[in-house]
Design a protein around this motif. Structure first.
Motif, short mmCIF file in Angstrom:
data_model
loop_
_atom_site.label_atom_id
_atom_site.label_comp_id
_atom_site.label_asym_id
_atom_site.label_seq_id
_atom_site.Cartn_x
_atom_site.Cartn_y
_atom_site.Cartn_z
N ILE A 180 0.29 4.70 10.03
CA ILE A 180 1.05 3.62 9.38
C ILE A 180 2.45 4.11 9.02
N GLU A 181 2.54 5.33 8.50
CA GLU A 181 3.86 5.84 8.11
C GLU A 181 4.77 5.99 9.32
N ILE A 182 4.23 6.47 10.44
CA ILE A 182 5.03 6.57 11.66
C ILE A 182 5.45 5.17 12.13
N SER A 183 4.51 4.21 12.07
CA SER A 183 4.82 2.84 12.48
C SER A 183 5.94 2.25 11.62
N LEU A 184 5.93 2.57 10.33
CA LEU A 184 6.99 2.09 9.44
C LEU A 184 8.34 2.68 9.83
N LYS A 185 8.36 3.96 10.15
CA LYS A 185 9.61 4.58 10.56
C LYS A 185 10.11 3.98 11.88
N LEU A 186 9.18 3.72 12.79
CA LEU A 186 9.58 3.07 14.05
C LEU A 186 10.15 1.68 13.79
N ALA A 187 9.52 0.93 12.88
CA ALA A 187 10.02 -0.41 12.55
C ALA A 187 11.44 -0.33 11.99
N TYR A 190 13.81 0.29 14.82
CA TYR A 190 14.06 -0.94 15.56
C TYR A 190 15.02 -1.85 14.80
N ALA A 191 14.87 -1.91 13.47
CA ALA A 191 15.77 -2.72 12.66
C ALA A 191 17.20 -2.20 12.76
N ALA A 192 17.35 -0.88 12.71
CA ALA A 192 18.68 -0.28 12.80
C ALA A 192 19.32 -0.52 14.16
N GLN A 193 18.48 -0.68 15.18
CA GLN A 193 18.98 -0.93 16.54
C GLN A 193 19.07 -2.42 16.86
N ASN A 194 18.82 -3.27 15.85
CA ASN A 194 18.83 -4.74 16.03
C ASN A 194 17.80 -5.22 17.04
N ARG A 195 16.70 -4.49 17.15
CA ARG A 195 15.58 -4.94 17.98
C ARG A 195 14.63 -5.68 17.05
N GLN A 196 15.03 -6.88 16.69
CA GLN A 196 14.42 -7.60 15.58
C GLN A 196 12.96 -7.94 15.80
N GLU A 197 12.59 -8.30 17.02
CA GLU A 197 11.19 -8.66 17.29
C GLU A 197 10.26 -7.47 17.04
N PHE A 198 10.66 -6.30 17.50
CA PHE A 198 9.85 -5.10 17.28
C PHE A 198 9.84 -4.71 15.80
N ALA A 199 10.99 -4.85 15.15
CA ALA A 199 11.07 -4.51 13.73
C ALA A 199 10.13 -5.38 12.91
N LEU A 200 10.18 -6.68 13.15
CA LEU A 200 9.35 -7.62 12.40
C LEU A 200 7.87 -7.34 12.65
N ALA A 201 7.50 -7.14 13.90
CA ALA A 201 6.11 -6.84 14.22
C ALA A 201 5.66 -5.54 13.55
N GLY A 202 6.55 -4.56 13.52
CA GLY A 202 6.22 -3.27 12.92
C GLY A 202 5.97 -3.38 11.43
N TYR A 203 6.89 -4.00 10.71
CA TYR A 203 6.72 -4.15 9.26
C TYR A 203 5.44 -4.92 8.93
N GLU A 204 5.22 -6.00 9.66
CA GLU A 204 4.06 -6.83 9.35
C GLU A 204 2.75 -6.15 9.72
N PHE A 205 2.77 -5.38 10.82
CA PHE A 205 1.58 -4.61 11.19
C PHE A 205 1.22 -3.61 10.09
#
Length: 351
Positions: A180-187, A190-205
């Protein structure tokens, strides 16, 4: 229980993160058994790191209250095995890896990230040569976190995916806190790179998985799951809520951010206490979301309380909290003046 993400999207995120690291574009080097394993090249020259952008710095702040590395258990087992190896001289390679990891950590503490990176690559090569899975995993985790804090987002993404691949390949479940912690960092990457779909999915996951996990573990006895382990999972949820709230606020969704901050603040107050520095920061952040919605009176209550507590404990970020208090008071008084109400009486409290 609050549920944000359906299981299929959670599985999709894990696939995107690379269970076998198939989508990593890093150079591949031969593994010890003839296979191939992901590795990121050492940069040819030592250049200054660039900024991280949206999502990175907020997560680094949140990590202050859940700072256990994703592969900390791997490190503990590696250190234990390394001690035995050093005693009987049966495994010189493992002892050398441990010494390299210690040197890398020391370089990080001395603010010498380039040196630490080079040492970690030496440790990784030796870990592959000796086929030490735990050393490989832990070294990737250290390399990923180093790249992350330096703002090297593409490199950090590849390394976090490699770390996750080894953890999952070693039998770790996707609901484990390390995953989960790695997934949060990945999210956050993605947010920093403006990959919003991946960021949103990551945070919610992250949030939905932890909430389900907490619900399942609620009734487990202490001899099965300790109070400390339960508290760590709650704190990790708080960190995820905090990071997601910042993302939502940046995305101009203050009402949704408010709900996330309220949940994070409740966890922080319950586990860490009202006077903990992170709890105080969350109070101020919640005030910011209320201020953004025009709820000035309610915002003033939270930010005033945060400022008072910050003074009492000599909070290291007191100046920032006072700046937030001043800004919110100004917004409130401007609103009052526009409606013919009172003035700036509370501003004197800042002096």
């Amino acid at each position: 229980m609050y549920r944000l993400l359906v299981p299929s999207l959670g599985r999709g995120l894990l696939r995107a993160a690379g269970r076998q690291c198939r989508i990593c574009s890093a150079r591949l080097v031969p593994g010890p058994a003839g296979g191939r394993a992901p590795e990121v090249e050492v940069p040819p020259s030592r250049v200054a790191p660039h900024g991280g952008g949206l999502g990175l710095l907020p997560l680094l702040a949140a990590l202050a209250w859940f700072s256990r590395p994703a592969a900390a258990e791997e490190e503990e087992e590696l250190q234990g095995a390394g001690g035995a190896a050093a005693n009987d001289a049966a495994d010189e390679a493992e002892a050398e890896i441990i010494q390299l990891l210690k040197r890398a950590k020391l370089s990080i503490m001395k603010d010498e990230p380039e040196e630490a990176e080079l040492i970690l690559h030496d440790a990784l090569r030796l870990a592959y040569q000796s086929d030490n899975k735990k050393a490989i995993t832990y070294t990737y985790d250290l390399m990923a976190n180093l790249a992350f804090v330096r703002g090297q987002l593409e490199n950090a993404e590849k390394l976090f995916k490699a770390t996750m691949s080894y953890l999952l390949g070693g039998g770790m479940q996707q609901e484990d806190n390390a995953i989960i912690e790695i997934s949060l960092k990945l999210a956050s990457i993605y947010a920093a790179q403006n990959r919003q779909e991946f960021a949103l999915a990551g945070y919610e996951f992250c949030i939905s998985t932890l909430e389900e996990k907490i619900e399942k573990e609620k009734e487990l006895a202490e001899d099965i799951l300790s109070v400390e382990e339960k508290a760590n999972t709650h704190l990790l949820l708080g960190m995820c809520l905090d990071a997601y709230a910042r993302y939502l606020l940046f995305s101009k969704q203050p009402s949704q951010a408010q709900r996330m901050y309220e949940k994070a603040l409740h966890i922080s107050e319950e586990i860490l206490g009202e006077r903990h520095p992170q709890t105080i920061v969350l109070m101020s952040d919640l005030a910011t979301t209320l201020d953004a919605q025009g709820h000035f009176d309610e915002a003033c209550v939270y930010v005033q309380k945060a400022s008072d507590l910050a003074r009492q404990i000599e909070h290291p970020e007191l100046h920032m909290l006072l700046s937030n208090l001043a800004a919110i008071l100004i917004h409130r008084d401007q609103s009052y003046l526009s409606h013919g109400k009172g003035g700036l009486r509370e501003m004197s409290q800042l002096h």
